[in-house]
Design an enzyme around this catalytic site. Structure first.
Site, PDB file in Angstrom:
ATOM      1  N   TYR A  98       0.845  -1.196   0.000  1.00 18.17           N
ATOM      2  CA  TYR A  98       0.000   0.000   0.000  1.00 18.17           C
ATOM      3  C   TYR A  98       0.883   1.251   0.000  1.00 18.17           C
ATOM      4  O   TYR A  98       0.692   2.160  -0.810  1.00 18.17           O
ATOM      5  CB  TYR A  98      -0.921  -0.047   1.220  1.00 18.17           C
ATOM      6  N   ASP A 110     -12.395   7.614   4.424  1.00 21.05           N
ATOM      7  CA  ASP A 110     -11.184   8.437   4.539  1.00 21.05           C
ATOM      8  C   ASP A 110     -11.526   9.893   4.302  1.00 21.05           C
ATOM      9  O   ASP A 110     -11.770  10.291   3.174  1.00 21.05           O
ATOM     10  CB  ASP A 110     -10.158   7.953   3.512  1.00 21.05           C
ATOM     11  N   ASP A 118      -4.105   4.780   9.709  1.00 23.09           N
ATOM     12  CA  ASP A 118      -5.084   3.959   9.003  1.00 23.09           C
ATOM     13  C   ASP A 118      -5.380   2.699   9.807  1.00 23.09           C
ATOM     14  O   ASP A 118      -4.476   2.103  10.404  1.00 23.09           O
ATOM     15  CB  ASP A 118      -4.579   3.554   7.622  1.00 23.09           C
TER      16      ASP A 118
END
Length: 131
Positions: A21, A45, A106
């Site tokens: 990622y 997000d 995250d």
């Protein structure tokens, strides 16, 4: 295979996906990033914003980042437990001669193959800094 061995295997898959990622944020396409997601995955997000749940929505969302003139993502730390990873990274982007930095945290959950099922990003507008 014992449950513990399966856990270790999943943990390794999750760690590899988190690194991929970050790598794709640095130099991949929106399609590369979305390829890390499971079918039907969701992205929130930042947390509190509309949840994106279709492949087209995810490609559009990540296309904003991958379409910038420059981007540099650096993974700061990662914690993995069960099917969940929490990690912090810094993303510096550049466009039209301006640079911006954000350091989100995250929270991702994963399927047994190490594909992202959910992503929730913890940050607020005041975290976005112009450099």
């Amino acid at each position: 295979m014992t449950a513990e061995q399966q856990e270790i295997g999943l943990s390794d898959k999750i760690a590899a996906t988190v690194q991929a990622y970050i790598d794709h944020l640095n130099g991949g396409s929106a399609e590369d990033i979305v390829g890390l997601y499971a079918e039907g995955a969701t992205v929130e997000d930042p947390i509190g914003s509309s949840i994106r749940s279709s492949r087209d929505e995810l490609v559009e969302f990540y296309g904003i980042i991958t379409g910038l003139d420059s981007r540099d993502a650096t993974l700061k730390w990662t914690k993995i437990a069960g099917d969940t990873a929490v990690f912090e990274f810094t993303l510096v982007t550049g466009t039209a001669g301006m640079k911006f930095e954000i350091t989100p945290v995250d929270i991702m959950t994963f399927d047994d193959e190490g594909k992202i099922v959910t992503m929730r990003a913890v940050w607020e507008q005041s975290d976005l800094k112009q450099l």
